[in-house]
Write an enzyme that holds these catalytic residues in place. Structure first.
Site, PDB file in Angstrom:
ATOM      1  N   GLU A 330       4.197  -6.789 -15.092  1.00 42.13           N
ATOM      2  CA  GLU A 330       2.741  -6.576 -15.163  1.00 42.13           C
ATOM      3  C   GLU A 330       2.099  -7.265 -16.375  1.00 42.13           C
ATOM      4  O   GLU A 330       1.211  -6.701 -17.002  1.00 42.13           O
ATOM      5  CB  GLU A 330       2.434  -5.072 -15.208  1.00 42.13           C
ATOM      6  CG  GLU A 330       2.899  -4.341 -13.976  1.00 42.13           C
ATOM      7  CD  GLU A 330       2.712  -2.836 -14.053  1.00 42.13           C
ATOM      8  OE1 GLU A 330       2.182  -2.280 -13.090  1.00 42.13           O
ATOM      9  OE2 GLU A 330       3.102  -2.213 -15.080  1.00 42.13           O
TER      10      GLU A 330
HETATM   11  C1  ACM Z   1       6.966  -1.039 -13.580  1.00 39.52           C
HETATM   12  O1  ACM Z   1       6.927   0.003 -12.906  1.00 39.52           O
HETATM   13  N1  ACM Z   1       5.876  -1.514 -14.140  1.00 39.52           N
HETATM   14  C2  ACM Z   1       8.212  -1.760 -13.779  1.00 39.52           C
END
Ligand code: ACM
Length: 520
Positions: A330
């Site tokens: 992310e």
């Molecule tokens: C995640 O759940 N951002 C790896």
């Protein structure tokens, strides 16, 4: 008349015999399900004269024996000891020994033989003995797990169990960044996971809301970055001594610790601690919300790589396991043309420290080094890019394996962005068929992560983790061809008295036929 008296006598005798019949070994409800259980006639009974016997005084065998004694003594009240002896086996004892050469058992398998005289546990490696001990615990009545003296008898039905795992990597992840968990909480989680033969704990040590491990060269990471958590609580961090204490406690239980420092995104706590890590030289504000994807290290600055080298050097020196987890998920605030060379360079830093990289599936967008591992959580395409580069995959599909997902719409804790995960959904998947193109030979193992945006203490952790954890343990340990939910749920239902004896705050799912009474 005579006929009916005889008949009556026969029925009474039969009823009496049924009431006295012990549980068969094959009906002992072990989780994870063993490879083979062959019952025999007879019952082993532990008594106040029993002892745990190891063949020599090697420190490791004595420690394993002591672990078993520490599990059995409180409830039995027997005060058993670990002794070393190579003499003839004597009645009432439990024998633990290494017997290398049984290839099928591998590094973690064991063979357990129970007859009316003795219990004998053999394995190639100490980890196999440790796993066998978890089976022995489950073969005694559940009240064996209680902290105070209970009524016997302490019996196990006779037979032989041969057992070894499907996957060598069977893990959990604990996010100590969003909410901090004290050393004792981590130890408690370790104690609970080993009861189901899991062997990896991944610690998510840094994120936007907190930096949780002391780094001597960069002390403000914990002074500032460790000073808060989600909702503005006081946060906390592990000193290097405390982290070492966790690593040692884990190693004594055959658990590998994998430390994660998430980067280049999920880094606000570091960016708030040191202005020089920011492209604009300005430290950010500490963050106590639960949004993701807004922070990034400044990938074009040399000091960023000095920082990463310093952080990973200190952590690598404290971590005996082969892996450092670099996060990589992310990173929405990092341009892709910056992200790819960043991940490539961080892989070089980690391998320069003699360690191997694990990263979330996005890292497969970069050029993976031969020993880099990809943790599938969200995008199958990313994981497949990893497989195409020859990387092995750790399976943590959010929709199946995230322990912070709510059970259903009524669950007060947790989130549901990846869906609800009732106990059946958590159990009913096969790592080797979930994603076409990711096959058994591409998979290192499975891991069930617990993110802690909404999880603030050990009781809440237990509620989200149990009763799903035994299912993840079974997915990792037992061949998928031997697993099915309808059979599993009846076995799981019989573990509620163990959960109660261990004082686990579990979620009593309506899908599971719980057995309730403490007596079996
Ligand atoms: C995640 O759940 N951002 C790896």
């Amino acid at each position: 008349m005579l006929r009916s008296i005889l008949l009556f006598g026969l029925i009474t005798l039969q009823m009496f015999a049924m009431a006295m019949l012990p549980t068969e070994l094959s009906d002992s409800g072990i989780i994870p399900k063993p490879v083979s259980v062959i019952p025999a006639t007879g019952i082993f009974t532990l008594t106040e004269k029993s002892a745990i016997i190891v063949p020599d005084k090697s420190v490791e065998l004595m420690q394993i024996g002591q672990y078993l004694v520490d599990k059995l003594n409180p409830a039995t009240g027997f005060g058993m000891l670990v002794k070393s002896s190579t003499g003839a086996k004597s009645t009432g004892n439990i024998y633990l020994s290494l017997s290398p050469g049984d290839e099928q058992l591998g590094n973690e398998g064991y063979q357990l033989t129970i007859n009316s005289d003795v219990v004998s546990l053999i394995a190639n490696k100490p980890a196999g003995l440790f796993n066998g001990i978890q089976t022995i615990r489950q073969l005694f009545p559940a009240r064996i797990e209680m902290a105070s003296k209970q009524q016997g008898p302490w019996e196990i039905p006779a037979g032989t169990i041969r057992d070894y795992p499907e996957y060598s990597f069977r893990g959990v992840m604990l996010d100590v960044a969003r909410h901090f968990f004290q050393v004792n909480d981590v130890k408690r989680y370790i104690d609970l996971m080993v009861a189901y033969k899991m062997n990896v704990m991944h610690l998510h040590l840094a994120d936007d809301q907190g930096w949780r491990i002391e780094i001597k060269k960069w002390p403000k990471l914990t002074e500032i970055g460790g000073s808060t958590q989600v909702d503005g609580g006081k946060g906390g961090f592990y000193t290097q001594e405390q982290y070492t204490e966790i690593v040692k406690y884990a190693a004594e239980r055959y658990i590998m610790i994998i430390p994660e420092i998430d980067m280049p995104g999920h880094t606000n706590a570091a960016l708030a601690s040191y202005s020089e890590l920011n492209c604009n030289e300005k430290a950010t504000e500490l963050y106590t919300g639960i949004k993701v994807g807004f922070s990034t290290l400044c990938t074009g600055k040399e000091i960023t790589y000095q920082f990463i080298t310093d952080v990973f050097s200190e952590i690598a020196a404290l971590t005996p396991g082969p892996f450092l987890h670099i996060g990589g998920d992310e990173s929405h605030a990092t341009k892709i043309e910056d992200y790819i060379p960043f991940v490539n360079r961080v892989q070089e830093i980690v391998s320069g420290l003699g360690k191997q990289v694990i990263g979330w599936d996005e890292i497969a967008l970069s050029t993976l080094k031969p020993n880099t591992f990809v943790q599938f959580w969200a995008k199958a395409d990313n994981a497949l890019k990893g497989v195409k580069q020859g990387a092995k995959v750790i399976m943590s599909p959010a929709a199946n394996a995230y322990l912070d997902m709510q059970y259903d719409a009524t669950t007060k804790l947790g989130l549901h962005w990846a869906g609800y995960i009732e106990v059946d959904k958590g159990y009913n998947w096969d790592p080797a068929t979930l994603v076409p193109g990711i096959n058994k030979e591409n998979i290192l193992g499975i891991e069930a992560p617990l993110w802690s945006e909404t999880i603030t203490n050990i009781d809440e952790l237990e509620y989200m983790v149990f009763p799903r954890l035994p299912g993840y343990a079974e997915i990792g340990w037992s061949a998928s061809s031997t697993r099915n939910w309808d059979e599993y749920k009846t076995r799981l239902g019989r573990h509620d008295d163990r959960f109660k004896a261990l004082q686990i705050d579990y979620y009593p799912s309506k899908l599971v036929p719980w057995s309730v009474p403490l007596e079996r």
